[in-house]
Design a protein around this motif. Structure first.
Motif, mmCIF file in Angstrom:
data_model
loop_
_atom_site.group_PDB
_atom_site.id
_atom_site.type_symbol
_atom_site.label_atom_id
_atom_site.label_comp_id
_atom_site.label_asym_id
_atom_site.label_seq_id
_atom_site.Cartn_x
_atom_site.Cartn_y
_atom_site.Cartn_z
ATOM 1 N N ILE A 1 28.477 41.515 37.717
ATOM 2 C CA ILE A 1 29.358 42.303 38.584
ATOM 3 C C ILE A 1 30.734 41.660 38.724
ATOM 4 O O ILE A 1 31.760 42.343 38.566
ATOM 5 C CB ILE A 1 28.705 42.567 39.951
ATOM 6 N N PRO A 2 30.839 40.346 39.022
ATOM 7 C CA PRO A 2 32.182 39.748 39.098
ATOM 8 C C PRO A 2 32.985 39.927 37.814
ATOM 9 O O PRO A 2 34.189 40.209 37.861
ATOM 10 C CB PRO A 2 31.881 38.267 39.364
ATOM 11 N N VAL A 3 32.346 39.759 36.646
ATOM 12 C CA VAL A 3 33.057 39.919 35.379
ATOM 13 C C VAL A 3 33.467 41.375 35.169
ATOM 14 O O VAL A 3 34.608 41.668 34.786
ATOM 15 C CB VAL A 3 32.171 39.426 34.214
ATOM 16 N N SER A 4 32.571 42.311 35.444
ATOM 17 C CA SER A 4 32.856 43.729 35.200
ATOM 18 C C SER A 4 33.873 44.286 36.182
ATOM 19 O O SER A 4 34.557 45.275 35.869
ATOM 20 C CB SER A 4 31.556 44.535 35.264
ATOM 21 N N LEU A 5 33.997 43.681 37.363
ATOM 22 C CA LEU A 5 34.982 44.167 38.331
ATOM 23 C C LEU A 5 36.410 43.987 37.830
ATOM 24 O O LEU A 5 37.325 44.683 38.291
ATOM 25 C CB LEU A 5 34.803 43.461 39.675
ATOM 26 N N THR A 6 36.634 43.070 36.884
ATOM 27 C CA THR A 6 37.978 42.959 36.315
ATOM 28 C C THR A 6 38.321 44.219 35.521
ATOM 29 O O THR A 6 39.469 44.659 35.505
ATOM 30 C CB THR A 6 38.100 41.720 35.418
ATOM 31 N N ARG A 7 37.322 44.802 34.854
ATOM 32 C CA ARG A 7 37.522 46.074 34.156
ATOM 33 C C ARG A 7 37.756 47.191 35.171
ATOM 34 O O ARG A 7 38.616 48.058 34.967
ATOM 35 C CB ARG A 7 36.303 46.388 33.296
ATOM 36 N N THR A 8 37.006 47.174 36.265
ATOM 37 C CA THR A 8 37.201 48.153 37.330
ATOM 38 C C THR A 8 38.628 48.107 37.839
ATOM 39 O O THR A 8 39.279 49.142 38.037
ATOM 40 C CB THR A 8 36.227 47.875 38.487
ATOM 41 N N PHE A 9 39.128 46.887 38.056
ATOM 42 C CA PHE A 9 40.497 46.701 38.526
ATOM 43 C C PHE A 9 41.498 47.285 37.537
ATOM 44 O O PHE A 9 42.399 48.053 37.912
ATOM 45 C CB PHE A 9 40.755 45.208 38.737
ATOM 46 N N GLY A 10 41.367 46.933 36.253
ATOM 47 C CA GLY A 10 42.281 47.450 35.243
ATOM 48 C C GLY A 10 42.239 48.963 35.140
ATOM 49 O O GLY A 10 43.273 49.622 34.979
ATOM 50 N N THR A 11 41.047 49.542 35.262
ATOM 51 C CA THR A 11 40.894 50.998 35.189
ATOM 52 C C THR A 11 41.563 51.674 36.386
ATOM 53 O O THR A 11 42.271 52.680 36.231
ATOM 54 C CB THR A 11 39.410 51.377 35.126
ATOM 55 N N LEU A 12 41.349 51.136 37.566
ATOM 56 C CA LEU A 12 41.901 51.753 38.775
ATOM 57 C C LEU A 12 43.422 51.682 38.805
ATOM 58 O O LEU A 12 44.086 52.636 39.239
ATOM 59 C CB LEU A 12 41.312 51.089 40.020
ATOM 60 N N VAL A 13 44.000 50.564 38.360
ATOM 61 C CA VAL A 13 45.469 50.450 38.397
ATOM 62 C C VAL A 13 46.126 51.096 37.178
ATOM 63 O O VAL A 13 47.349 51.140 37.085
ATOM 64 C CB VAL A 13 45.924 48.978 38.511
ATOM 65 N N GLY B 1 31.522 42.795 50.297
ATOM 66 C CA GLY B 1 32.501 42.096 49.480
ATOM 67 C C GLY B 1 33.145 43.008 48.448
ATOM 68 O O GLY B 1 34.367 42.958 48.223
ATOM 69 N N MET B 2 32.342 43.858 47.831
ATOM 70 C CA MET B 2 32.873 44.787 46.839
ATOM 71 C C MET B 2 33.808 45.805 47.486
ATOM 72 O O MET B 2 34.847 46.175 46.927
ATOM 73 C CB MET B 2 31.720 45.479 46.122
ATOM 74 N N ALA B 3 33.455 46.247 48.694
ATOM 75 C CA ALA B 3 34.295 47.213 49.411
ATOM 76 C C ALA B 3 35.659 46.620 49.732
ATOM 77 O O ALA B 3 36.698 47.283 49.593
ATOM 78 C CB ALA B 3 33.588 47.657 50.695
ATOM 79 N N VAL B 4 35.688 45.367 50.179
ATOM 80 C CA VAL B 4 36.961 44.715 50.514
ATOM 81 C C VAL B 4 37.834 44.574 49.268
ATOM 82 O O VAL B 4 39.056 44.777 49.313
ATOM 83 C CB VAL B 4 36.708 43.346 51.172
ATOM 84 N N ALA B 5 37.210 44.231 48.146
ATOM 85 C CA ALA B 5 37.971 44.112 46.896
ATOM 86 C C ALA B 5 38.603 45.449 46.520
ATOM 87 O O ALA B 5 39.780 45.505 46.123
ATOM 88 C CB ALA B 5 37.051 43.628 45.777
ATOM 89 N N VAL B 6 37.848 46.524 46.650
ATOM 90 C CA VAL B 6 38.371 47.849 46.310
ATOM 91 C C VAL B 6 39.484 48.246 47.280
ATOM 92 O O VAL B 6 40.477 48.862 46.880
ATOM 93 C CB VAL B 6 37.229 48.881 46.310
ATOM 94 N N ALA B 7 39.340 47.892 48.547
ATOM 95 C CA ALA B 7 40.389 48.201 49.524
ATOM 96 C C ALA B 7 41.695 47.508 49.148
ATOM 97 O O ALA B 7 42.784 48.087 49.281
ATOM 98 C CB ALA B 7 39.940 47.778 50.925
ATOM 99 N N LEU B 8 41.615 46.265 48.660
ATOM 100 C CA LEU B 8 42.822 45.557 48.240
ATOM 101 C C LEU B 8 43.448 46.233 47.021
ATOM 102 O O LEU B 8 44.677 46.381 46.950
ATOM 103 C CB LEU B 8 42.499 44.099 47.917
ATOM 104 N N VAL B 9 42.631 46.660 46.083
ATOM 105 C CA VAL B 9 43.158 47.367 44.906
ATOM 106 C C VAL B 9 43.868 48.646 45.343
ATOM 107 O O VAL B 9 44.942 48.991 44.826
ATOM 108 C CB VAL B 9 42.027 47.675 43.911
ATOM 109 N N ARG B 10 43.302 49.352 46.315
ATOM 110 C CA ARG B 10 43.955 50.569 46.806
ATOM 111 C C ARG B 10 45.310 50.252 47.447
ATOM 112 O O ARG B 10 46.217 51.076 47.434
ATOM 113 C CB ARG B 10 43.053 51.274 47.823
ATOM 114 N N GLY B 11 45.422 49.050 48.024
ATOM 115 C CA GLY B 11 46.712 48.650 48.580
ATOM 116 C C GLY B 11 47.801 48.637 47.524
ATOM 117 O O GLY B 11 48.953 48.989 47.794
#
Length: 540
Positions: free
Chosen positions: A256-268, A143-153
């Protein structure tokens, strides 16, 4: 201190703890998924699997990796259960029946962890550890991998590559899930959670089942899995002995779900984008907690089905968190909640479990909903919608729509069939609107890969074993394929420059639009069914 005050203190501690780890964990996960170097352990795993870790993959190849890995996982887990009698630590429990083995294999591979069996009488420790616990790690990592793949999109421009599924899978397990689970397994042992390879201990002539609980409890919650190694799940004192362990487990559900929003903001490259998603998640989570808490505190029998060790507040916080993530662990009997309280837990799942959702699934689900929200905004102003510098055309909106519609389609079809089957009446412990709520809850739990249950319905016959298994598979993999197709379409585009007509997505206007879209989509889809179930029950 009153129960309400104690509950508010728990919520305060929980929010502070999540806030403290939000930045470091979110940034750590961003580094994990963007790193170019591989550890020696990771390289050894890649050599064993004959994987080139530096080779990028198209969305279709990435999706094939997800589906292929999951299919093999189902087969291996099914076989392990069918040959349990020849494995060590089986304690004479015998081979798991075929229908139950199929249901359980699908359940754990899809991160659902729906259990149609009593763990301490059906599963031996080898199947629990080598089969179910392994899936607790890898299904969360998928699930985490798919989320990261979408962010890379969103990040990549005129590219047909989304990264490497095998690298994302291994890194999610080795660098994130394993270290955190190891630390919190020790924390849980210190708080009184048991850890034993014995089948049980004799107390006053009765065998009380035990197991290697702490090591599995940590990843059960961290990976938003939810399957209990003991039948009472997190209501069992061996899994959740006191108020502090209860709070730690709720923290693990959300971290993890809450912290992934920070991951998203950092990556973009824009932290505010992550804060907007987090604010929407937090707003709906808080609103649903208030609904469930108030309903249970003012019910006719407020402590029925709620653990007296935790009371209404501890039960309500846990129930809200486990159904708003794709976890399914329980510390109280949801079937005993009031009509409104039980309806609140059901509605959490019907939102699509993106508030904050599961490990990875929550992030990609709310990003898909953000695309739908931007599409609706574009319709209102007569402009081609954009999000994060990418135009949202027919392909993108179609993929987003398929992702959103997959869950309600399988849920409502199978729940409708189950409601009219003659055999269903014998499986229900309650008639009328509450019985329909039990059916809706079961299929919502399966289709959303949640795994929690009202526990007022017996699902051991062939129809429920097979139909719930189908719902788990379609509810998991149809959205994943649609999300990866969406990511591939986004990555192939050029970046669109920001203009005066671009709708800002970092302020309260977009947050309101996104929250409204989540609620509106769920309402339009499920209100008719809810009106016959929990709403009717609450009004009686």
């Amino acid at each position: 201190m009153s129960p309400t005050a104690a509950g508010l203190v728990q919520v305060g501690i929980l929010v502070v703890a999540l806030a403290v780890v939000h930045r470091p964990l979110g940034d750590h996960m961003a580094r994990v998924y963007s790193a170019t170097k591989h550890s020696k352990l990771e390289l050894a795993i890649y050599r064993l699997g004959r994987v080139d870790p530096d080779a990028g993959q198209k969305w279709s190849i990435y999706a094939f990796g997800v589906l292929g890995f999951s299919f093999v996982s189902v087969v291996v887990l099914y076989v392990l259960q069918r040959i349990q009698s020849v494995l060590p630590f089986d304690f004479g429990r015998g081979d798991v029946p075929p229908g139950m083995s199929f249901n359980t294999a699908i359940s754990f591979v899809t991160n659902t962890n729906w259990q149609s069996y009593v763990p301490e009488t059906v599963m031996g420790h080898t199947v629990q550890m080598a089969g179910l616990t392994v899936q607790n790690f890898v299904s969360a990592a998928v699930g985490m991998a798919v989320a990261v793949a979408l962010v890379r999109g969103f990040l990549r421009h005129q590219s047909d590559r989304l990264g490497n599924f095998w690298v994302d899978l291994v890194r999610g397990v080795v660098r994130i899930l394993l270290p955190i689970s190891f630390v919190f397994a020790i924390v849980l042992i210190a708080l009184g959670v048991t850890m034993s390879l014995k089948s049980g201990v004799h107390v006053d002539g009765q065998l009380v089942a035990t197991a290697p609980v702490a090591s599995q409890e940590a990843v059960k919650e961290l990976g938003t899995n939810g399957g209990g190694i003991l039948n009472a799940n997190s209501a069992h004192p061996f899994e959740n002995p006191n108020a502090w362990s209860n709070l730690v487990e709720i923290f693990l559900l959300l971290v993890i779900p809450v912290s992934l929003t920070r991951t998203f903001g950092t990556l973009v490259g824009n932290k505010k984008q992550g804060y907007v998603l987090l604010s929407v998640m937090g707003l709906i989570w808080s609103a649903m907690l208030a609904v469930i808490w108030v309903a249970e505190a003012n019910g006719l029998r407020p402590l029925e089905g709620k653990e007296l060790r935790f009371g209404v507040p501890g039960s309500a916080i846990f129930a809200n968190s486990t159904t708003s993530t794709s976890t399914g662990a329980i510390n109280s009997l949801h079937d005993s909640f009031t009509g409104l309280g039980g309806g609140g837990t059901l509605l959490n799942m019907l939102f699509g479990e993106m508030t904050p959702g599961g490990a990875g699934t929550g992030l990609y689900s709310i990003l898909v909903m953000a695309i739908i929200a931007m599409f609706l905004a574009g319709l209102m102003v007569g402009r081609t919608p954009e999000y994060l510098g990418k135009k949202l055309g027919r392909e993108e909106v179609t993929a987003a729509a398929v992702s959103i519609l997959a869950m309600p389609t399988v849920l409502l079809i199978f729940a409708g069939v189950a409601a009219v089957l003659p055999s269903t009446g014998a499986a229900l412990n309650n008639p009328g609107s509450h019985g329909l709520s039990e059916i809706l809850y079961a299929y919502a739990s399966a289709s959303n890969n949640n795994g929690s249950a009202f526990a007022g319905i017996t699902v051991t016959n062939d129809w429920f074993q097979s139909s719930l298994g189908v719902c788990m598979a379609f509810g998991r993999f149809l959205p994943i394929v649609a999300v990866l197709a969406l990511a591939g379409s986004l990555a192939a585009q050029k970046k669109v420059p920001v203009t005066a007509g671009t709708l800002p997505t970092t302020g309260p206007l977009f947050a309101t639009l996104l929250a409204g879209t989540i609620v509106l989509v769920a309402a339009l889809t499920f209100v008719p069914a809810l009106a016959l179930g929990p709403i009717a029950e609450a009004l009686l």
